[in-house]
Motif scaffolding. Structure first.
Motif, short mmCIF file in Angstrom:
data_model
loop_
_atom_site.label_atom_id
_atom_site.label_comp_id
_atom_site.label_asym_id
_atom_site.label_seq_id
_atom_site.Cartn_x
_atom_site.Cartn_y
_atom_site.Cartn_z
N PRO A 179 36.75 26.06 42.75
CA PRO A 179 35.71 26.03 41.72
C PRO A 179 34.86 27.30 41.72
O PRO A 179 34.34 27.68 40.67
CB PRO A 179 34.90 24.78 42.08
CG PRO A 179 35.20 24.51 43.51
CD PRO A 179 36.60 24.97 43.72
N LEU A 180 34.72 27.95 42.87
CA LEU A 180 33.98 29.21 42.90
C LEU A 180 34.68 30.26 42.05
O LEU A 180 34.05 30.95 41.23
CB LEU A 180 33.86 29.72 44.34
CG LEU A 180 33.34 31.16 44.50
CD1 LEU A 180 31.93 31.29 43.97
CD2 LEU A 180 33.42 31.60 45.96
N GLN A 181 35.98 30.39 42.22
CA GLN A 181 36.74 31.35 41.43
C GLN A 181 36.65 31.02 39.94
O GLN A 181 36.52 31.92 39.10
CB GLN A 181 38.20 31.38 41.89
CG GLN A 181 38.36 31.92 43.30
CD GLN A 181 39.78 31.77 43.83
OE1 GLN A 181 40.58 30.99 43.31
NE2 GLN A 181 40.10 32.51 44.89
N ALA A 182 36.71 29.74 39.61
CA ALA A 182 36.62 29.33 38.21
C ALA A 182 35.24 29.64 37.64
O ALA A 182 35.11 30.10 36.50
CB ALA A 182 36.93 27.84 38.08
N ALA A 183 34.19 29.39 38.43
CA ALA A 183 32.83 29.62 37.95
C ALA A 183 32.58 31.11 37.69
O ALA A 183 31.96 31.48 36.68
CB ALA A 183 31.82 29.08 38.96
N VAL A 184 33.07 31.95 38.59
CA VAL A 184 32.94 33.40 38.38
C VAL A 184 33.67 33.81 37.10
O VAL A 184 33.14 34.55 36.26
CB VAL A 184 33.47 34.18 39.59
CG1 VAL A 184 33.59 35.67 39.27
CG2 VAL A 184 32.58 33.96 40.80
N ALA A 185 34.90 33.33 36.93
CA ALA A 185 35.68 33.67 35.74
C ALA A 185 35.00 33.17 34.48
O ALA A 185 34.96 33.87 33.46
CB ALA A 185 37.08 33.08 35.86
N ARG A 186 34.45 31.97 34.54
CA ARG A 186 33.78 31.40 33.36
C ARG A 186 32.61 32.28 32.93
O ARG A 186 32.41 32.52 31.74
CB ARG A 186 33.31 29.98 33.66
CG ARG A 186 32.70 29.27 32.48
CD ARG A 186 32.16 27.90 32.89
NE ARG A 186 31.49 27.29 31.77
CZ ARG A 186 30.25 27.58 31.39
NH1 ARG A 186 29.55 28.49 32.05
NH2 ARG A 186 29.71 26.98 30.34
N ARG A 187 31.84 32.77 33.88
CA ARG A 187 30.70 33.62 33.54
C ARG A 187 31.15 35.00 33.07
O ARG A 187 30.65 35.52 32.07
CB ARG A 187 29.78 33.75 34.76
CG ARG A 187 29.04 32.48 35.13
CD ARG A 187 27.93 32.75 36.14
NE ARG A 187 28.44 33.21 37.42
CZ ARG A 187 28.71 32.42 38.45
NH1 ARG A 187 28.56 31.09 38.33
NH2 ARG A 187 29.15 32.91 39.60
N PHE A 201 34.10 36.10 31.87
CA PHE A 201 34.95 36.23 30.68
C PHE A 201 34.34 35.57 29.44
O PHE A 201 34.92 35.67 28.35
CB PHE A 201 36.35 35.69 30.96
CG PHE A 201 37.14 36.59 31.88
CD1 PHE A 201 37.70 37.76 31.39
CD2 PHE A 201 37.29 36.28 33.22
CE1 PHE A 201 38.41 38.61 32.22
CE2 PHE A 201 38.00 37.12 34.06
CZ PHE A 201 38.55 38.29 33.57
N ALA A 202 33.20 34.92 29.57
CA ALA A 202 32.52 34.40 28.38
C ALA A 202 32.17 35.58 27.47
O ALA A 202 31.54 36.54 27.89
CB ALA A 202 31.25 33.65 28.79
N GLY A 203 32.65 35.52 26.24
CA GLY A 203 32.42 36.61 25.30
C GLY A 203 33.42 37.73 25.40
O GLY A 203 33.39 38.67 24.59
N ARG A 204 34.34 37.66 26.37
CA ARG A 204 35.34 38.71 26.55
C ARG A 204 36.74 38.29 26.13
O ARG A 204 37.64 39.11 26.07
CB ARG A 204 35.42 39.14 28.01
CG ARG A 204 34.23 39.92 28.55
CD ARG A 204 34.51 40.26 30.01
NE ARG A 204 33.39 40.94 30.64
CZ ARG A 204 33.26 42.25 30.72
NH1 ARG A 204 34.18 43.03 30.17
NH2 ARG A 204 32.22 42.79 31.33
N THR A 205 36.96 36.98 25.96
CA THR A 205 38.30 36.52 25.63
C THR A 205 38.25 35.40 24.60
O THR A 205 37.30 34.61 24.57
CB THR A 205 39.05 36.03 26.89
OG1 THR A 205 40.41 35.69 26.55
CG2 THR A 205 38.39 34.80 27.50
N GLY A 206 39.29 35.34 23.79
CA GLY A 206 39.38 34.27 22.79
C GLY A 206 40.14 33.07 23.28
O GLY A 206 40.21 32.04 22.59
N ARG A 207 40.71 33.17 24.51
CA ARG A 207 41.53 32.07 25.02
C ARG A 207 41.71 32.28 26.51
O ARG A 207 41.92 33.41 26.98
CB ARG A 207 42.88 32.06 24.31
CG ARG A 207 43.80 30.88 24.65
CD ARG A 207 44.95 30.85 23.65
NE ARG A 207 45.93 29.81 23.90
CZ ARG A 207 45.75 28.51 23.64
NH1 ARG A 207 44.61 28.11 23.13
NH2 ARG A 207 46.71 27.63 23.87
#
Length: 324
Positions: free
Chosen positions: A75-83, A85-91
């Motif tokens: 979940p740590l890796q997911a949380a970092v990615a979520r923050r 890549f928000a606004g950086r990817t469409g999918r």
């Protein structure tokens, strides 16, 4: 043409995904810690995905149409990615696993029916209905330690890490998200680094008994090339949510051993173990083979395990063990 970022993508079906996406005309970039150079024609970013500031610095102002995350385990890796890549990817496509359904690693509760043993090592148990994506919503599961009597070993840590990572993306979506729950991936000879299929080829070929449960349940498999193609197709589509990726036709460990025996020319021998005891890699005393109906309805045409398995076994049997 899409701008595709693959996090990981340095080995096995992740590497195949990268080359297929490149050959299909997409602009592909790989992000990893520098462990392996990407193939020609593929961009490269070096960063530790858990280092949020370092990851942002490596990305700079770059944006992507799709991110395919091959190596999200916590979940740590997911949380970092979520923050990040928000606004950086469409999918965002995360490669998850069928192990999220494993009743032996789920928190205590009425998630799955009991899997009482029946049959024998030469007569497989009656198969329950394969699990669908709706069978498990990690965003609704209690995030608690393993139930009493379930030691939090590697299998639990892996399954729970994937469930919690999925939950991070599902609870508060920051972008359109897909969680691909992959079946056990086989094939590729020396590229298949887990050694699970080699375990059977070696033991059966040497006449060493294979440890199996008294009533082994069927499990799901997918060919490594099929898995790479499924991820590429998923990257190019628009559906969201979780999706099971598995070839048609679940097999139990006895059927797998018989298929190996045909390739190595020696009959399998078995050592039966009790419920809950450790056994060979694909022997299961509980049921969680996957239903692939959603992916099929979305247009993906899976192969049959029985069609590609002999070739996968043959290339594994022919691979020097030092290469595995």
């Amino acid at each position: 043409m899409k701008r595709i970022l693959v996090i990981g993508g340095s080995r096995y079906f992740g590497k195949t995904l990268v080359t297929r996406a490149r050959d299909a005309g997409h602009r592909v970039t790989v992000l990893n810690r520098g462990s392996a150079a990407p193939p020609p024609g593929v961009g490269r970013l070096v960063a530790d995905r858990e280092d949020e500031e370092g990851l942002r610095a490596a990305l700079g102002s770059r944006g992507f149409d799709v991110v395919v995350d091959q190596v999200c385990y916590t979940p740590l890796q997911a949380a970092v990615a979520r923050r990040v890549f928000a606004g950086r990817t469409g999918r965002y496509v995360m490669t998850s696993t069928m192990e999220v359904y494993d009743p032996a690693t789920l928190p205590a509760g009425p998630h799955f029916p009991a899997t009482a043993a029946a049959g024998s090592a030469t007569a497989p148990a009656r198969a329950p209905a394969p699990v669908t994506e709706a069978s498990l919503d990690p965003a609704r599961l209690p995030l608690v330690p393993a139930a009493p009597g379930r030691a939090p070993g590697p299998a639990y840590a892996y399954a729970e890490g994937k469930r919690r990572a999925e939950a991070v993306f599902l609870r508060e979506p920051a972008f359109p998200y897909v969680g691909v729950r992959a079946a056990h991936v086989l094939g590729g000879g020396p590229a298949e680094f887990t050694g699970r299929l080699a375990h059977y080829a070696d033991r059966i070929g040497a006449g060493i008994p294979v440890a199996v449960h008294e009533a082994p349940y069927a499990t799901s498999f997918i060919h490594h090339q099929e898995m790479a193609e499924f991820l590429l197709r998923t990257a190019q589509q628009t559906f969201t949510g979780t999706v099971n990726a598995a070839s048609h036709g679940a097999l139990d460990v006895i059927a797998l051993c018989e298929a190996v025996a045909e390739q190595v020319g020696r009959s399998p021998r078995y050592r039966v173990v009790g419920p809950g005891a450790a056994a060979s890699p694909f022997s299961f005393d509980r049921a969680y083979a996957m239903d692939n109906g959603r992916a099929s309805a979305l247009g993906f045409r899976f192969g049959r395990v029985t069609d590609w398995l002999p070739g996968a076994i043959a290339e594994t049997a022919a691979t020097p063990r030092a290469a595995l």
